[in-house]
Design a protein around this motif. Structure first.
Motif, mmCIF file in Angstrom:
data_model
loop_
_atom_site.group_PDB
_atom_site.id
_atom_site.type_symbol
_atom_site.label_atom_id
_atom_site.label_comp_id
_atom_site.label_asym_id
_atom_site.label_seq_id
_atom_site.Cartn_x
_atom_site.Cartn_y
_atom_site.Cartn_z
ATOM 1 N N TYR A 50 40.217 38.304 29.615
ATOM 2 C CA TYR A 50 41.398 39.132 29.350
ATOM 3 C C TYR A 50 41.045 40.418 28.607
ATOM 4 C CZ TYR A 50 44.458 35.530 31.172
ATOM 5 O OH TYR A 50 45.092 34.646 32.013
ATOM 6 N N VAL A 51 40.037 40.352 27.740
ATOM 7 C CA VAL A 51 39.580 41.572 27.060
ATOM 8 C C VAL A 51 39.142 42.617 28.090
ATOM 9 C CG1 VAL A 51 37.675 42.520 25.684
ATOM 10 C CG2 VAL A 51 38.943 40.531 24.852
ATOM 11 N N GLN A 52 38.367 42.180 29.080
ATOM 12 C CA GLN A 52 37.892 43.118 30.102
ATOM 13 C C GLN A 52 39.042 43.670 30.937
ATOM 14 O OE1 GLN A 52 33.437 42.090 31.264
ATOM 15 N NE2 GLN A 52 34.840 40.513 31.997
ATOM 16 N N LEU A 53 40.014 42.820 31.282
ATOM 17 C CA LEU A 53 41.156 43.302 32.057
ATOM 18 C C LEU A 53 41.910 44.387 31.295
ATOM 19 C CD1 LEU A 53 42.758 40.132 33.701
ATOM 20 C CD2 LEU A 53 41.191 41.795 34.712
ATOM 21 N N GLY A 54 42.055 44.192 29.992
ATOM 22 C CA GLY A 54 42.784 45.169 29.197
ATOM 23 C C GLY A 54 42.043 46.485 29.042
ATOM 24 N N PHE A 60 42.722 52.540 31.201
ATOM 25 C CA PHE A 60 42.374 53.688 32.042
ATOM 26 C C PHE A 60 43.300 53.834 33.247
ATOM 27 C CE2 PHE A 60 38.500 52.934 29.639
ATOM 28 C CZ PHE A 60 38.228 54.225 29.186
ATOM 29 N N GLY A 61 44.503 53.269 33.123
ATOM 30 C CA GLY A 61 45.480 53.422 34.194
ATOM 31 C C GLY A 61 45.081 52.737 35.482
ATOM 32 N N ARG A 62 44.327 51.654 35.348
ATOM 33 C CA ARG A 62 43.864 50.898 36.519
ATOM 34 C C ARG A 62 44.217 49.424 36.363
ATOM 35 N NH1 ARG A 62 39.700 53.291 39.533
ATOM 36 N NH2 ARG A 62 38.721 51.258 39.812
ATOM 37 N N PRO A 63 45.515 49.088 36.278
ATOM 38 C CA PRO A 63 45.917 47.690 36.049
ATOM 39 C C PRO A 63 45.398 46.767 37.144
ATOM 40 C CG PRO A 63 47.784 49.006 36.764
ATOM 41 C CD PRO A 63 46.679 49.965 36.477
ATOM 42 N N SER A 64 45.059 45.560 36.745
ATOM 43 C CA SER A 64 44.462 44.597 37.673
ATOM 44 C C SER A 64 45.496 43.833 38.485
ATOM 45 C CB SER A 64 43.624 43.587 36.885
ATOM 46 O OG SER A 64 44.484 42.781 36.075
ATOM 47 N N PHE A 97 36.570 37.790 38.087
ATOM 48 C CA PHE A 97 37.469 38.835 38.586
ATOM 49 C C PHE A 97 37.528 39.992 37.597
ATOM 50 C CE2 PHE A 97 41.609 40.876 38.552
ATOM 51 C CZ PHE A 97 41.799 41.220 39.879
ATOM 52 N N SER A 98 37.651 39.672 36.321
ATOM 53 C CA SER A 98 37.753 40.731 35.309
ATOM 54 C C SER A 98 36.467 41.533 35.231
ATOM 55 C CB SER A 98 38.091 40.133 33.939
ATOM 56 O OG SER A 98 36.972 39.486 33.354
ATOM 57 N N ALA A 99 35.332 40.880 35.431
ATOM 58 C CA ALA A 99 34.051 41.577 35.416
ATOM 59 C C ALA A 99 33.969 42.555 36.581
ATOM 60 C CB ALA A 99 32.901 40.575 35.478
ATOM 61 N N ALA A 100 34.388 42.105 37.763
ATOM 62 C CA ALA A 100 34.356 42.984 38.935
ATOM 63 C C ALA A 100 35.310 44.161 38.762
ATOM 64 C CB ALA A 100 34.713 42.184 40.185
ATOM 65 N N HIS A 101 36.479 43.892 38.187
ATOM 66 C CA HIS A 101 37.455 44.966 37.958
ATOM 67 C C HIS A 101 36.908 45.968 36.939
ATOM 68 C CE1 HIS A 101 41.491 46.685 38.144
ATOM 69 N NE2 HIS A 101 41.431 46.838 36.831
ATOM 70 N N ALA A 102 36.279 45.451 35.891
ATOM 71 C CA ALA A 102 35.680 46.329 34.879
ATOM 72 C C ALA A 102 34.578 47.183 35.488
ATOM 73 C CB ALA A 102 35.128 45.484 33.732
#
Length: 203
Positions: A50-54, A60-64, A97-102
């Motif tokens: 969740y830290v990475q998603l935030g 940065f205006g890129r919500p997951s 998923f959060s890692a890939a999004h980051a």
């Protein structure tokens, strides 16, 4: 390797270190609280997800598109532990998923891109991607260190990873002797400190 690549590389390594601490453990051991404040292995993985998603999403205006545990009135610390209904696989999937999004955010933006962190103080609320990468890298490393200690307490497995323990090569007996030496030194120092304190009081 450029600076962005170096920072992202360190972040990826520490992510892997943290996730590897779940390997080989049963459901109870990955979830059990090992400190008075409830710190547990699966909770650390969930929290970092969740830290990475935030930080690399909303900031940065890129919500997951993923919901947070505290949305719709959920409890504030729900990211720090897993309920019986939450599977380990689901938590690990969130983490990946959060890692890939980051990573996608880091790769898409320059290091001087400015974001907004609403939960930071006003004077530092608009950091660059560079600052956020350093911040999150440090946080993930900190939690990986927590996980190192928890795993050693659970089953004695120690070190960064099976491939690279980053520990001296010692037998179990040699580790026991090393620990005993540190224990003796601590007791001796406490005795010296107590004696010094008594001497100062007497003086």
């Amino acid at each position: 390797m450029d600076e962005k690549g170096a920072l992202l590389g360190y972040l990826r390594d520490r992510r892997a270190d943290l996730l590897a601490k779940l390997d080989g453990l049963g459901e109870y051991d990955v979830r059990r609280p090992m400190t008075p404040t409830g710190t547990n292995l699966l909770g650390l993985v969930k929290h970092v997800g969740y830290v990475q998603l935030g930080y690399f999403g909303e900031v940065f205006g890129r919500p997951s598109g993923r919901a947070y545990p505290w949305d719709d009135g959920g409890e504030p610390d729900a990211d720090m532990w897993a309920t019986p209904e939450e599977s380990r696989d689901a938590v690990v999937e969130l983490y990946r998923f959060s890692a890939a999004h980051a990573d996608a955010t880091v790769e898409a933006l320059p290091l001087d891109a400015v974001g907004e962190v609403p939960w930071w103080r006003a004077e530092r609320r608009h950091p660059t991607l560079h600052t956020v990468l350093v911040h999150v890298g440090v946080e993930v490393a900190r939690h990986a260190g927590h996980a190192d200690v928890l795993r050693e307490l659970i089953d004695g497995a120690a070190g960064m990873s099976p491939e690279n323990s980053n520990l001296p090569e010692r037998s179990a007996d040699e580790w026991a002797a090393f620990r005993a030496r540190i224990e003796a030194a601590a007791r001796q120092a406490a005795g010296v400190a107590a004696s010094s304190g008594a001497a100062r009081e007497d003086g």
